[in-house]
Design an enzyme around this catalytic site. Sequence first.
Site, PDB file in Angstrom:
ATOM      1  N   GLY A 193       0.797  -1.231   0.000  1.00 51.32           N
ATOM      2  CA  GLY A 193       0.000   0.000   0.000  1.00 51.32           C
ATOM      3  C   GLY A 193       0.828   1.279   0.000  1.00 51.32           C
ATOM      4  O   GLY A 193       0.265   2.369  -0.121  1.00 51.32           O
ATOM      5  N   VAL A 206       7.093   3.084   4.001  1.00 49.09           N
ATOM      6  CA  VAL A 206       7.194   3.471   5.415  1.00 49.09           C
ATOM      7  C   VAL A 206       8.554   4.138   5.643  1.00 49.09           C
ATOM      8  O   VAL A 206       9.597   3.580   5.271  1.00 49.09           O
ATOM      9  CB  VAL A 206       7.015   2.256   6.347  1.00 49.09           C
ATOM     10  CG1 VAL A 206       7.076   2.687   7.812  1.00 49.09           C
ATOM     11  CG2 VAL A 206       5.688   1.552   6.067  1.00 49.09           C
ATOM     12  N   LYS A 245       3.908   5.995   7.558  1.00 50.15           N
ATOM     13  CA  LYS A 245       3.507   5.205   6.384  1.00 50.15           C
ATOM     14  C   LYS A 245       2.811   6.128   5.400  1.00 50.15           C
ATOM     15  O   LYS A 245       1.751   6.684   5.701  1.00 50.15           O
ATOM     16  CB  LYS A 245       2.555   4.093   6.841  1.00 50.15           C
ATOM     17  CG  LYS A 245       2.119   3.149   5.753  1.00 50.15           C
ATOM     18  CD  LYS A 245       1.360   1.995   6.407  1.00 50.15           C
ATOM     19  CE  LYS A 245       0.891   0.969   5.426  1.00 50.15           C
ATOM     20  NZ  LYS A 245       0.395  -0.241   6.091  1.00 50.15           N
ATOM     21  N   ASP A 305      -4.583 -11.290   9.172  1.00 45.17           N
ATOM     22  CA  ASP A 305      -3.321 -11.361   8.428  1.00 45.17           C
ATOM     23  C   ASP A 305      -2.134 -11.442   9.390  1.00 45.17           C
ATOM     24  O   ASP A 305      -1.128 -10.749   9.225  1.00 45.17           O
ATOM     25  CB  ASP A 305      -3.189 -10.136   7.504  1.00 45.17           C
ATOM     26  CG  ASP A 305      -2.277 -10.422   6.323  1.00 45.17           C
ATOM     27  OD1 ASP A 305      -1.949 -11.599   6.077  1.00 45.17           O
ATOM     28  OD2 ASP A 305      -1.886  -9.462   5.637  1.00 45.17           O
TER      29      ASP A 305
HETATM   30  N1  LIG Z   1       5.947   1.043  12.965  1.00 44.63           N
HETATM   31  C1  LIG Z   1       7.008   0.617  12.275  1.00 44.63           C
HETATM   32  N2  LIG Z   1       8.248   0.695  12.793  1.00 44.63           N
HETATM   33  C2  LIG Z   1       9.319   0.258  12.100  1.00 44.63           C
HETATM   34  N3  LIG Z   1       9.264  -0.288  10.871  1.00 44.63           N
HETATM   35  C3  LIG Z   1       8.057  -0.396  10.291  1.00 44.63           C
HETATM   36  C4  LIG Z   1       6.867   0.042  10.948  1.00 44.63           C
HETATM   37  N4  LIG Z   1       5.809  -0.211  10.139  1.00 44.63           N
HETATM   38  C5  LIG Z   1       6.303  -0.776   9.035  1.00 44.63           C
HETATM   39  N5  LIG Z   1       7.662  -0.887   9.104  1.00 44.63           N
HETATM   40  C6  LIG Z   1       8.558  -1.441   8.071  1.00 44.63           C
HETATM   41  O1  LIG Z   1       8.053  -1.091   6.803  1.00 44.63           O
HETATM   42  C7  LIG Z   1       7.778  -2.260   6.034  1.00 44.63           C
HETATM   43  C8  LIG Z   1       6.530  -2.038   5.197  1.00 44.63           C
HETATM   44  O2  LIG Z   1       5.409  -1.976   6.061  1.00 44.63           O
HETATM   45  P1  LIG Z   1       3.912  -2.006   5.535  1.00 44.63           P
HETATM   46  O3  LIG Z   1       3.017  -2.051   6.709  1.00 44.63           O
HETATM   47  O4  LIG Z   1       3.692  -0.923   4.545  1.00 44.63           O
HETATM   48  O5  LIG Z   1       3.872  -3.240   4.653  1.00 44.63           O
HETATM   49  P2  LIG Z   1       3.871  -4.802   4.933  1.00 44.63           P
HETATM   50  O6  LIG Z   1       2.960  -5.155   6.065  1.00 44.63           O
HETATM   51  O7  LIG Z   1       5.279  -5.284   5.083  1.00 44.63           O
HETATM   52  O8  LIG Z   1       3.349  -5.303   3.556  1.00 44.63           O
HETATM   53  P3  LIG Z   1       1.866  -5.364   3.048  1.00 44.63           P
HETATM   54  O9  LIG Z   1       1.173  -4.099   3.447  1.00 44.63           O
HETATM   55  O10 LIG Z   1       2.075  -5.505   1.609  1.00 44.63           O
HETATM   56  O11 LIG Z   1       1.319  -6.586   3.735  1.00 44.63           O
HETATM   57  C9  LIG Z   1       7.651  -3.389   7.052  1.00 44.63           C
HETATM   58  O12 LIG Z   1       7.985  -4.622   6.476  1.00 44.63           O
HETATM   59  C10 LIG Z   1       8.636  -2.953   8.139  1.00 44.63           C
HETATM   60  O13 LIG Z   1       9.942  -3.372   7.801  1.00 44.63           O
END
Ligand SMILES: Nc1ncnc2c1ncn2[C@@H]1O[C@H](COP(=O)(O)OP(=O)(O)OP(=O)(O)O)[C@@H](O)[C@H]1O
Length: 317
Positions: free
Chosen positions: A61, A64, A79, A170
Amino acid sequence: MALVRNNRFMNLKLSLPQAPSTSLPCFIPIATASTTVTSNTSNTVSASDLERVNVLGFGSGGTVYKVSHKTTSATYALKKVKEDMDSTSRHQLLREIEILRLVDSPYVVKCHDIYEKPSGEVSILMEYMDLGTLESLRGNVVKEEQLALIARQVLKGLSYLHGLKIVHRDIKPANLLRNSREEVKIADFGVSKIMVKSLDKSNTFTGTCAYMSPERFDSEAADVSEEDKSNVYAGDIWSFGLTMLEILVGHFPLIPHGEKPDWATLMCAVCSGESPKAPEECSEELKSFIDCCLRKKPSERWTASQLLSHPFLLQQD
Ligand SMILES: Nc1ncnc2c1ncn2[C@@H]1O[C@H](COP(=O)(O)OP(=O)(O)OP(=O)(O)O)[C@@H](O)[C@H]1O
């Protein structure tokens, strides 16, 4: 409605159905001409006070970023949601925002603010988890005490969410974040759902397919009773059990190590094969704990609060 997330490591791509076209809800107020802010806390942070440090990762989506507050130097994760979202992704974003505004638990990644620019660009300001996702543990030797520490926190988060009638849908290593204070928190509510009615059947094909429970994978199977279909929270427990087993053995447990699964192999492994088990050399308590999470019949799986009293977690307290 069916929403499917692809697992980045397993290349199990499935087509997404169309969600209704929708605009962001009116609860994101337009306060200024530039960036607008809303929050589930009283401590709002102005978007203009944040400075990008680096990219933390990319999700389906958006991106980050690690950001720093110019005056307090506090670190956050921001994000930035893709602007050219299709209607399905926008629908997921709305759900995520709705849930983020509702939840407040030490076991769920905190959302500090949500910004929307007049252009429609949306960003979510979150608590920064400096050790990233549990995927980074892949390949490491994880001791039983360490696994218990992780399991207990995720279960407390799940128990909290299930108590609010929120089903995550999920749970997987990529959606569990950790920090150097040894805290583990649940993140990413893009496909989660708030159960409004007790008979609401949310156990449809939703989430990352590799971590889906048998009843979610094949809800039309003859042996899935109506009761099982409406036991939506048990699907999160299956995904949790599989995630804990993956952390323990260092690879996705349903498929032989190193093999690339296709849809049919995965379907057989989840629905027809025996439930995966903890390795023979593990303690009896851990073997039983994994078994209680990965029972094929949802009604036989333990709930999050029952698992919190399982001997595996009690002995590691
Ligand atoms: N609160 C946070 N603190 C530190 N790193 C984060 C945080 N949130 C996300 N990330 C990092 O950013 C990456 C991307 O996060 P995001 O939630 O956009 O996607 P995802 O869950 O990995 O993938 P998808 O949304 O496709 O399932 C994560 O894999 C993580 O490494």
